[in-house]
Scaffold this active site. Structure first.
Site, short mmCIF file in Angstrom:
data_model
loop_
_atom_site.label_atom_id
_atom_site.label_comp_id
_atom_site.label_asym_id
_atom_site.label_seq_id
_atom_site.Cartn_x
_atom_site.Cartn_y
_atom_site.Cartn_z
N LEU A 1 0.82 -1.21 0.00
CA LEU A 1 0.00 0.00 0.00
C LEU A 1 0.85 1.25 0.00
O LEU A 1 1.89 1.33 0.67
CB LEU A 1 -0.92 0.01 1.22
CG LEU A 1 -1.97 -1.09 1.31
CD1 LEU A 1 -2.68 -1.03 2.65
CD2 LEU A 1 -2.97 -0.97 0.19
N GLU B 1 -10.56 0.35 7.35
CA GLU B 1 -10.26 -0.86 8.12
C GLU B 1 -8.95 -0.66 8.88
O GLU B 1 -8.08 0.09 8.46
CB GLU B 1 -10.13 -2.07 7.20
CG GLU B 1 -11.32 -2.32 6.30
CD GLU B 1 -11.02 -3.39 5.26
OE1 GLU B 1 -10.37 -4.39 5.60
OE2 GLU B 1 -11.41 -3.21 4.09
N CYS C 1 24.65 -6.61 44.91
CA CYS C 1 23.40 -5.84 44.91
C CYS C 1 23.72 -4.38 45.18
O CYS C 1 24.42 -4.06 46.16
CB CYS C 1 22.45 -6.38 45.98
SG CYS C 1 20.97 -5.37 46.19
#
Length: 698
Positions: free
Chosen positions: A99, A130, A431
């Site tokens: 398209l 659509e 950590c």
């Protein structure tokens, strides 16, 4: 299974003798295929999941013992056959065209004027608008009503044969009945295979938990799923399908089966194909543009990816007249593309947070940038494998993507813009919040902080406990939790119930009234049912739906804690992975201690079961749309379900009631076209709380 359920199944399957495997299998296939159509197309199932599973297992057992009676439309082929050796090239009956794009009103007007120069009627409408779904285009070939081949788009003329995978997509009809005489013996149905947004997010979460790399986006995931050699892998992906075009075999006829595109869509629906209900036949191009702009505003609410709206000339005779540009782009259709929801900015730092389960989660700190009308400063980086795979570095210019309300994500680094000063990322070995050495299980992508006393794990545990999806403790947000932890007033959810208004009133931002309000909100959460407490506890994999299933099944936390893996895994909606997580959670002494502390503070750990409950909505299907005056969408859904009703996400011929608020949109329009009863929130409450059957005149 209840006696009523068994009787209903017996009536559906009929009198087929179980001793005659061919007849019994045929009866089972008929019932199961009808149930699939009701579930996937009409969104109005009449069989429960348990009933479907029971019949499916019986059919699979018969076909395993008698493979010669298995048919091409059997539901058992949906789970995937044996792997194929490779994907072969196949030629489409008709080219699958690309398209042209329009990005504004001027582009659309230029398209209209161009068509008008070829055929005057092509400039006056009507048009069909659509959805342009962001998925993988496919062509399904049917002969005498049976699916014989499914192919990818490929280069538009030649694609790859993926029939083995398309058979696993439950939306794709394997066999068509009641074919009209206007249809040729052979025809192709074009459509788009896609993955709904929520199911894509759930799939990625599942992959992360299993240590597998996350999928980049729903479109790539759908396309990759179709190109798998093993259809059993495809069957495990939540693929859906929408059809939008029917093309006859030009060797048999060049005439379209219907005079207009709108009639073609209606034909597809009548044949049993799913067609997106969010479509519109527009008298003028201005009306089509208005529809497209409306879709653009609400695309984040659709539940699947769309990147535009396709506008087509409705009259099929004009398609032939205006023709194709350069053998590639049809002049009779154009894609109105939405504004991109991406932007480029600098990744200033790759930072880490630690979740309540200990997972180290990387995220990006960005130079502020506008994306889709929102200023974005933070974005997800998914996991450490994703950072390494895409080579994200602090200082990079990166592409940011945001769709609707989805958390922004870093899509790619613009490597060609690097200066050489960018810093490669190194996974921390400790950590960042408690300095505990991290753990990295071999079979997982995630890296964990194993310290249950990690302050960041505790923080997020408390935030989750009071969050809207859990106990919804108003006033217990992130800022307040940080204050409570800093003042050492809490270290566990149970500590919340020991707080006093006097303690809170001494904190910054709290006055006597706000302190009392928070204490009252915490106290009120004691009375919530077990299902809400199970969500608040943060058991891995256990969300709202699973918590309700568990609470209704066991009714007390003690019964749930005593349940073994086998019992839990056998409950529909739970399964092996969740069962393992539940047992592991309650085997930990610290979690059992938390339960006992909550019990000591008077927290309700039971689920009320009202076996004589008033159920005025029994057997009714509701759709809720728009903004209601006082109920959230979740609260309205809960209101309906508590009274025996079912809530669906889309309007169909099986919908009984549409509950509509402000800005109801296309669902209201569709409901009115189908003659669905329309209720306000006021009427919903009145009918739901009525002591007798709802008054038809009410």
């Amino acid at each position: 299974m209840t006696e009523a359920s068994a009787a209903r199944i017996a009536a559906l399957v009929g009198r087929a003798d179980p001793a005659d495997p061919g007849a019994r299998a045929a009866a089972l296939r008929k019932v199961l295929n009808q149930a699939s159509r009701e579930y996937y197309l009409a969104d109005a199932p009449t069989l429960t999941d348990a009933e479907y599973d029971l019949l499916y297992r019986e059919l699979a057992d018969i076909e395993e013992r008698h493979p010669e009676i298995r048919t091409s439309d059997s539901p058992t082929v949906r789970v995937g056959a044996e792997p194929v050796s490779g994907l072969t090239k196949v030629r489409h009956l008709n080219p699958m065209l690309s398209l042209a794009n329009a990005f504004d009103e001027a582009d659309l007007l230029a398209w209209q004027e161009s068509n008008e120069r070829i055929a005057a009627e092509a400039g006056t409408g009507p048009y069909v608008a659509e959805m342009k779904i962001d998925g993988a285009a496919v062509a399904l070939l049917y002969e005498d009503g049976e699916l014989v081949r499914g192919a990818t788009r490929g280069n538009g003329r030649t694609g790859e044969d993926v029939t083995h995978n398309l058979r696993t997509v439950r939306d794709v009809p394997l066999e068509l009945a009641n074919l009209p005489s206007s249809l040729p013996r052979r025809f192709e149905v074009r459509g788009e295979v896609y993955i709904p947004t929520a199911e894509f997010d759930a799939l990625n979460a599942y992959r992360e938990e299993r240590g597998e790399p996350v999928l980049a986006n729903p479109r790539n995931a759908a396309a990759g799923s179709l190109r798998q050699l093993d259809p059993r892998l495809t069957a495990g992906r939540p693929l859906r399908f929408y059809s939008f075009q029917l093309a006859p075999d030009p060797a048999e006829t060049e005439a379209p089966p219907r005079a207009s595109q709108w009639e073609t869509l209606e034909l597809l629906v009548s044949l049993g194909f799913p067609v997106n209900p969010d479509r519109r036949r527009c008298k003028t191009l201005a009306a089509a543009l208005s529809f497209a702009r409306d879709v653009e505003e609400r695309r984040g609410e659709l539940g699947y990816g769309v990147d535009g709206v396709v506008i087509k000339l409705d009259e099929r005779a004009l398609w032939e007249e205006v023709g194709v540009r350069g053998e590639r782009e049809p002049r009779w259709a154009i894609a109105y593309k939405f504004a991109p929801e991406t932007a480029v900015t600098r990744l200033e730092k790759i930072d880490i947070n630690v979740g309540r389960t200990g997972t180290l989660n990387p995220f990006a700190r960005l130079a502020p940038v506008q994306v889709g009308g929102v200023t974005v400063k933070l974005a997800t980086l998914h996991n450490f494998d994703e950072i390494a795979r895409k080579d994200f570095r602090a200082g990079d210019f990166v592409v940011i993507k945001r769709a609707g309300e989805v958390i922004p994500q870093v899509v790619e680094a613009l490597v060609d813009r690097r200066s050489g000063k960018e810093e490669p990322f190194v996974i921390p070995d400790r950590c960042p919040f408690c300095d505990t050495p991290v753990e990295a299980p071999e079979d997982e992508v995630a890296v964990y902080c194993p310290n249950v006393a990690c302050p960041e794990r505790i923080f997020w545990t408390l935030v989750h406990y009071g969050s809207r999806g859990a106990l919804d403790i108003r006033g217990l947000g992130e800022r307040t939790v940080r204050q409570l932890l800093a003042e050492r007033l809490v270290s566990d959810p149970a500590d919340l119930y020991a707080l006093s208004a006097a303690q809170l009133a001494g904190l910054e931002g709290f006055a006597d009234v706000s302190a009392r309000n928070l204490v009252d909100a915490i106290a009120a959460s004691r009375e919530l049912p077990l299902s809400r407490q199970l969500v608040a506890l943060g058991i891995r994999h256990v969300g709202t739906s699973a918590a309700r299933i568990l609470a209704k099944r066991f009714e007390t936390v003690d019964a749930l804690m005593d349940a073994d893996r086998e019992t839990l895994a056998g409950i529909f909606g739970i399964g092996d992975v969740m069962a393992e997580a539940i047992v592991d959670y309650f085997e930990r002494p610290d979690n059992r201690a938390r339960i006992e502390r909550l019990r000591a503070f008077g927290v309700n750990l039971t689920e009320p079961v009202d076996r004589s409950a008033h159920r005025p909505f029994e057997g009714m299907t509701f759709v809720i749309t728009g903004t209601l005056p006082s109920l959230s969408r979740a609260e309205a859904k809960q209101f309906v379900e508590a009274r025996g009703g079912r809530v669906s996400g889309s309007v169909s011929g099986r919908t009984d009631v549409l509950v509509a608020g402000e800005n109801a949109g296309s669902k209201l329009e569709r409901a009115r076209s189908l003659g669905v009863s329309e209720w306000s929130e006021e009427r919903l409450r009145r009918e739901g709380d009525a002591a007798t059957t709802p008054d038809e005149n009410g």
